[in-house]
Structures are given as C-alpha cells and as structure tokens.
Design a protein around this motif. Structure first.
Motif, PDB file in Angstrom:
ATOM      1  N   PHE A 180      -0.448  31.160 -24.905  1.00  6.74           N
ATOM      2  CA  PHE A 180      -1.852  30.803 -25.091  1.00  6.74           C
ATOM      3  C   PHE A 180      -2.785  31.618 -24.193  1.00  6.74           C
ATOM      4  CE2 PHE A 180      -0.135  27.270 -27.402  1.00  6.74           C
ATOM      5  CZ  PHE A 180      -1.125  26.947 -28.313  1.00  6.74           C
ATOM      6  N   HIS A 181      -2.334  31.955 -22.990  1.00  7.66           N
ATOM      7  CA  HIS A 181      -3.252  32.589 -22.040  1.00  7.66           C
ATOM      8  C   HIS A 181      -3.095  34.107 -21.941  1.00  7.66           C
ATOM      9  CE1 HIS A 181      -5.020  28.816 -20.817  1.00  7.66           C
ATOM     10  NE2 HIS A 181      -3.799  28.306 -20.732  1.00  7.66           N
ATOM     11  N   ALA A 219       0.707  23.497 -28.774  1.00  8.68           N
ATOM     12  CA  ALA A 219       0.048  23.201 -27.500  1.00  8.68           C
ATOM     13  C   ALA A 219       0.418  21.797 -27.018  1.00  8.68           C
ATOM     14  CB  ALA A 219      -1.468  23.322 -27.651  1.00  8.68           C
ATOM     15  N   ARG A 220       0.530  20.875 -27.955  1.00 10.78           N
ATOM     16  CA  ARG A 220       0.810  19.494 -27.607  1.00 10.78           C
ATOM     17  C   ARG A 220       2.237  19.313 -27.094  1.00 10.78           C
ATOM     18  NH1 ARG A 220       2.421  15.515 -26.408  1.00 10.78           N
ATOM     19  NH2 ARG A 220       2.254  13.385 -27.154  1.00 10.78           N
ATOM     20  N   LEU A 221       3.194  20.053 -27.681  1.00 11.02           N
ATOM     21  CA  LEU A 221       4.589  19.658 -27.523  1.00 11.02           C
ATOM     22  C   LEU A 221       5.524  20.726 -26.949  1.00 11.02           C
ATOM     23  CD1 LEU A 221       5.635  16.894 -28.285  1.00 11.02           C
ATOM     24  CD2 LEU A 221       6.502  17.827 -30.425  1.00 11.02           C
ATOM     25  N   ALA A 222       5.272  21.997 -27.214  1.00  8.54           N
ATOM     26  CA  ALA A 222       6.312  23.005 -26.951  1.00  8.54           C
ATOM     27  C   ALA A 222       6.403  23.397 -25.482  1.00  8.54           C
ATOM     28  CB  ALA A 222       6.044  24.237 -27.803  1.00  8.54           C
ATOM     29  N   ASP A 223       7.614  23.775 -25.070  1.00 11.40           N
ATOM     30  CA  ASP A 223       7.818  24.379 -23.753  1.00 11.40           C
ATOM     31  C   ASP A 223       7.811  25.903 -23.884  1.00 11.40           C
ATOM     32  OD1 ASP A 223       8.408  21.929 -22.224  1.00 11.40           O
ATOM     33  OD2 ASP A 223      10.107  21.808 -23.591  1.00 11.40           O
ATOM     34  N   ASP A 238       1.123  25.192 -36.937  1.00 13.59           N
ATOM     35  CA  ASP A 238      -0.067  24.638 -36.298  1.00 13.59           C
ATOM     36  C   ASP A 238       0.023  24.817 -34.784  1.00 13.59           C
ATOM     37  OD1 ASP A 238      -2.143  23.112 -35.305  1.00 13.59           O
ATOM     38  OD2 ASP A 238      -1.900  21.517 -36.789  1.00 13.59           O
ATOM     39  N   HIS A 245      -6.554  29.578 -34.179  1.00 14.47           N
ATOM     40  CA  HIS A 245      -6.441  28.196 -33.734  1.00 14.47           C
ATOM     41  C   HIS A 245      -7.615  27.826 -32.830  1.00 14.47           C
ATOM     42  CE1 HIS A 245      -4.792  24.761 -31.563  1.00 14.47           C
ATOM     43  NE2 HIS A 245      -4.878  25.445 -30.452  1.00 14.47           N
ATOM     44  N   GLY A 257      -1.868  23.797 -32.644  1.00 11.53           N
ATOM     45  CA  GLY A 257      -2.211  22.545 -31.962  1.00 11.53           C
ATOM     46  C   GLY A 257      -0.953  21.744 -31.650  1.00 11.53           C
ATOM     47  N   VAL A 258      -0.023  21.718 -32.606  1.00 13.04           N
ATOM     48  CA  VAL A 258       1.260  21.045 -32.393  1.00 13.04           C
ATOM     49  C   VAL A 258       2.029  21.751 -31.270  1.00 13.04           C
ATOM     50  CG1 VAL A 258       3.497  20.497 -33.435  1.00 13.04           C
ATOM     51  CG2 VAL A 258       1.398  20.173 -34.749  1.00 13.04           C
ATOM     52  N   ARG A 280      14.636  20.772 -23.948  1.00 18.37           N
ATOM     53  CA  ARG A 280      13.414  21.573 -24.094  1.00 18.37           C
ATOM     54  C   ARG A 280      13.057  21.749 -25.571  1.00 18.37           C
ATOM     55  NH1 ARG A 280      11.657  24.073 -19.554  1.00 18.37           N
ATOM     56  NH2 ARG A 280      10.635  25.850 -20.529  1.00 18.37           N
ATOM     57  N   ILE A 281      11.782  22.047 -25.807  1.00 24.56           N
ATOM     58  CA  ILE A 281      11.314  22.249 -27.179  1.00 24.56           C
ATOM     59  C   ILE A 281      10.896  23.706 -27.343  1.00 24.56           C
ATOM     60  CG2 ILE A 281       9.598  21.591 -28.906  1.00 24.56           C
ATOM     61  CD1 ILE A 281       9.424  18.870 -27.588  1.00 24.56           C
ATOM     62  N   VAL A 294       5.060  28.545 -23.208  1.00 21.28           N
ATOM     63  CA  VAL A 294       3.857  28.186 -23.970  1.00 21.28           C
ATOM     64  C   VAL A 294       2.574  28.620 -23.261  1.00 21.28           C
ATOM     65  CG1 VAL A 294       3.734  25.811 -23.055  1.00 21.28           C
ATOM     66  CG2 VAL A 294       2.836  26.319 -25.330  1.00 21.28           C
ATOM     67  N   MET A 295       2.527  28.528 -21.944  1.00 25.06           N
ATOM     68  CA  MET A 295       1.320  28.912 -21.198  1.00 25.06           C
ATOM     69  C   MET A 295       1.009  30.401 -21.399  1.00 25.06           C
ATOM     70  SD  MET A 295      -0.331  26.638 -19.718  1.00 25.06           S
ATOM     71  CE  MET A 295      -0.239  24.928 -19.253  1.00 25.06           C
TER      72      MET A 295
END
Lengths: 262, 273
Positions: free
Chosen positions: A237-238, A213-217, A208, A252, A210-211, A36-37, A233-234
């Motif tokens: 952001f939410h 959102a692209r990659l992390a768990d 960032d 962001h 964006g990074v 996991r990241i 991560v969800m």
C-alpha cells in the motif's frame, strides 16, 4: 511449535483454445504460512482462481497443469492428498455451491464421509464447527435447505464444512464478493478470528484491495498469470513496486477520494 | 421542476395459486423522493431492503400498489401516448447482471440499436453512426460491435449496457448496482465515465448501491433505505454524520482504505510459540 508452510512451486497451467496453447498461470511460486493470511490479488482473468484450482487439482476441463508442485514443509503432496485434509476451501458463490435438494445435515455428512471420519462423535464435531463459524442454532440450521438460508448463513455453513477436516490451510476464493457489505464485514471478522484461534494459513483470493487492507498480512500480485510482486501488506500500500500493483492500489484509493501514490 | 419523483409509493407482492392469494408481503412503504435535472442521487441499503423494486417502479417496469410515480410532475399512470414515449426515452435503467439483461443471440450492434429503432427516427445509416459514437463514448473498440455477449468480458458487456442506456439521450439513468459486478478499478473508471457524461450532457443519475465508498465523489445526495422505507436523507458531504442505525451499519461496514494493523498477528503468534 512453529507452523507449517505450504508452498506452491513453479506452477504453470495451460489451456488449448482453437488449437492455440495459452498460458493461464506462468511459473508461479508462493508460500502460505500457518497463522498468516496471504492475499492473491489481480484483475479479472489474471489467473487467481486458476492458481487455487491447479494447486488442488480441480482445474476445469481443457486446462492442464503443465508444471509445478505443492509442498508442505518441503514434502511434496498430490492434489488428492491435499484436498480437505491439508487444504480446505471456500468458494465465491455460496448460493450455487450447495446442492439445492439436500439439507445442511446431508452436506455435513457428505463432507465427513469424504474425509473418512464419520465416527460416533460426528454430530458433536459438526455442531462444534458450526458454532466456530458463528451458526449458533445448530439443530435448526442443519435441517434447512439452501433456499431457506441467506447468503451470509450459507457462507458460514461453507466455512463450517471447511473446518470439519481440521486442515491447517484454507483457500478462500473471493469469499465475500457476492455478499452485501454488512455481511462481508462479519464474514471477514470470522475469518480473522479463525486464523488467530486455529492458526489457519489462508490464501485469500480477492480483487478488492479494501478486503486486503482489512485482513491480509502479505500480498501477492498477479498479472496475466504471472506473479509480478510479493510483499508485506504495508509495503504494497505504501511503496508499491510494480505498475500493476500501483494501478490496483490507486484505483482502490480513488474510491476513498485519496491521493494517488506516485 | 423535478425530473422524476415518487409520492407515498408502496408495493405489496402477493403470490397467487389455485387456492387463492397469499397474504401480501410489503416490500415498499411510504416512499417519497425526487430527482432533479443533472443531479446524482444515491440510494443506499442492504440486500433485500427494496432498492431494486423501487428502481423498477420508477422506471415504469412495475406498477406501485399505492402512491404515484411522477414524470416531470405528471403522474406516469395518466400520461398520453407522446408523453409515455418521452418517459420511456428519458428514463433508462442499467441492471447489475448484464449477461441476463441482454439477448444472448443479439450482436452488440443489435443490442445498442434496439432502443434506437423503437424510440428514435434515425435511419439505418444514422443508427450505425450513433452506435460507433456510443461505443467510443464508453471506451470500447468499434470491432466489438459484431460480437455476441458471450464473446466479450463481463466488464465490456456492462459498458455495452451503459451504451444502450445512453443511446437515446436520456435525462435520467437509474443505475441498479450497475457497477457492483466489476473489478474495483473498472468500477472506478465506469464512475469516472458516468461523471464525465454528466458534465457534458447534464444527465441525472439515481445510483442504487450498498457500497458507501462508491457514493463519495459521485453522488451529491444520498437516501438510505431499510426494510422498504427511506429512513434517512443526507448530503453526501455530511453522510458521515448520519444517525439512523441502518446508516451507521453501512458506515461501519466500509472497508479501510489502508492497512491498519502493523504485525498484530505476528505478535499474537509469537506469544503462542
């Protein structure tokens, strides 16, 4: 086979500046799972890099680790035992992370010597890791000096060197910040592939979102050395919980012309 | 009338040694563009495509090998003394790497005062007033003026450089990756600040960047560069429809605003159990 978990527990790092004691990282605990990241985010100076450096025992002069320990599956490890063998790391600026007068072959040999694994199969293992990092022309690249390579190639080489120790965990400190966006996209794809194929557990330091959102768990948010929120991560952001998280997410999203989250 | 324009600009770099000149390396070819008063034009491209060289040519820091830069429709190479002074005042440049763009031994006050001393007729007192106004404009505290560059953060120093560029009321600021080194939330606030100054003073910007995200909402028109040429031009509103491979690549590289995967990796590792 379940993966290992690396935990940083109660980490505190302090510096003495002009006779005054400053707390740079304050009683921080977090856990990285294999496969996991975990993204560690926060503004400049919030203590992200300091956390990685403290955990690996490579703090700059004047900064001391006042408390805390690192464990893998609840077994405590010293920084020297962790470095390279259990935790590999890649840095932000590939240009200054290499010795300018040494070839890539020298760098790879140095890494193997440090790991104590300079055996007969060294060349094969180096070639294998370079290919895994997306450097196909192994022979040609090994004879290059840093100035003969692009930033993206150097970052791939740094990842190849990190893979040489077969460590289950990787600390990546702003791995794409100095690269142009197209190179960044490819390095992020590579990291994702390595996590899936080798089940690496990654602590990804970035500013960032964006990074992220692209990659992390999962995401851990730092503010002034303190962990203020940790969530999948969800959720970050939410349904961000902490004002600092909201500020980071909103700044962001404003770049995309998107509505701020209330 | 365009504020600044370039017609068929080309730049070839040669290195010279004792045994003579090397073969030329063509960095820019056949560049034509124009920026009007009060407009924001984005110049997009990957590292090494020639964006910064073009910025330096437009600001008059270097001379083109072929073609011409025109300031208010007059060739810069043929300007008389007063026009050159106007050109140097009206066209300002902000660089990416702020620590190397300032004199480390100057205080913040001296850094901002320098263009005021050379390009305006303000006296000492008026200059100090102007410095206070400028610091306030870029949202820095007035007491920062007596510090040295090494004593302020990277984000603060970048705003000092923006203040220095604004000092002489320019008509165009060339921003060469001027916000790229800042944290994302500082980038967003720097762009908000620049957009506000544009509304208030009608400054034009040439915004050099590789990050397509920053272009939306800030620039009105964008030019895409690749290998020393301008390969595509588009209004920012239509930039999603750009077709050149270099433009498509920049588009594909934009990071997602929101996470998209929902536990995909969890399922993968579940299968491996």
């Amino acid at each position: 086979m379940t993966g290992q978990t690396l935990a940083i527990e109660g980490l505190t790092a302090t510096a003495v500046i002009d006779g005054q004691r400053h707390i740079l990282v304050d009683d921080l605990s977090l856990a990285v799972q294999q496969g996991r990241i975990l993204a560690l985010v926060g503004a400049s100076g919030s203590g992200k890099s300091m956390t990685c450096s403290a955990a690996l025992g490579v703090l700059p002069p004047g900064v001391t680790m006042a408390a805390g320990r690192v464990t893998i599956d609840d077994v405590p490890y010293g920084a020297t035992a962790l470095r390279g063998r259990h935790v590999a790391s890649i840095m932000q600026n590939p240009r200054s992370a290499f010795n300018p007068v040494r070839t890539m072959r020298d760098h790879a040999a140095e890494t193997l010597r440090a790991l104590g694994t300079m055996g007969a199969d060294a060349e094969d293992r180096i070639a294998h890791c370079m290919q895994a990092a997306g450097l196909e022309e192994v022979k040609a690249v090994l004879s290059l000096h840093p100035f003969e390579m692009s930033g993206g190639m150097l970052q791939r080489m740094m990842i190849a060197l990190a893979l040489l120790g077969d460590a289950p965990f990787l600390f990546a400190d702003e791995p794409t910040t100095d690269l142009d966006l197209v190179v960044q996209m490819r390095i992020l794809e590579l990291l994702e592939k390595l996590v899936e194929e080798r089940r690496l557990g990654v602590l990804l330091v970035t500013h960032d979102m964006g990074v992220v959102a692209r990659l992390a768990d999962d995401v851990a948010v730092l503010d002034h050395g303190r962990l203020v929120e940790q969530a999948p991560v969800m959720t970050i952001f939410h349904q961000p919980g902490h004002p600092v998280t909201r500020m980071l997410v909103n700044a962001h999203l404003s770049l995309y012309g998107m509505e701020a989250i209330a | 009338m365009s504020l600044i324009s370039a017609s068929n600009l080309g730049k070839i770099y040669r290195t010279h040694s004792l045994v003579g000149a090397s073969a030329g390396k063509t960095v820019l070819q056949d560049i034509s563009l124009s920026v009007r008063e009060g407009e924001t034009v984005a110049l997009l491209g990957r590292s090494g495509c020639g964006k910064s060289t073009l910025a330096r040519l437009l600001a008059g820091l270097e001379q083109p090998t072929t073609g011409e830069v025109l300031f208010r429709d007059k060739p810069v190479s043929g300007l008389d003394r007063s026009d050159i002074k106007a050109f140097r005042r009206d066209v300002q440049l902000v660089f990416q790497d702020s620590p190397s763009a300032v004199n480390a031994r100057f205080t913040i006050r001296d850094i901002i005062a320098e263009p005021l001393r050379h390009l305006t007729s303000l006296d000492q007192g008026q200059r100090q007033d102007r410095i206070r106004t400028l610091l306030n404009m870029v949202e820095l505290p007035p007491d920062i003026a007596d510090r040295l560059p090494g004593q302020v953060s990277g984000g603060q120093l970048q705003r000092v450089c923006i203040a220095r560029a604004l000092a002489v009321n320019p008509r165009l600021i060339i921003l060469d990756e001027a916000v790229s080194n800042l944290d994302i939330h500082l980038q967003a606030s720097a762009l908000t600040l620049l957009a506000r100054l544009q509304r208030e003073n009608g400054i034009a910007y040439l915004f050099v960047t590789h990050d397509l995200r920053l272009v939306r909402g800030f620039a009105s028109r964008c030019l895409v560069m690749d290998e020393g040429r301008i390969v595509e031009e588009s209004m920012v509103a239509d930039c999603a429809g750009m077709t050149h491979p270099a433009s498509r690549l920049l588009h594909a590289a934009v990071l997602p605003p929101l996470p998209e995967r929902t536990g995909k990796r969890l399922i993968l590792s579940g299968q491996a159990l």
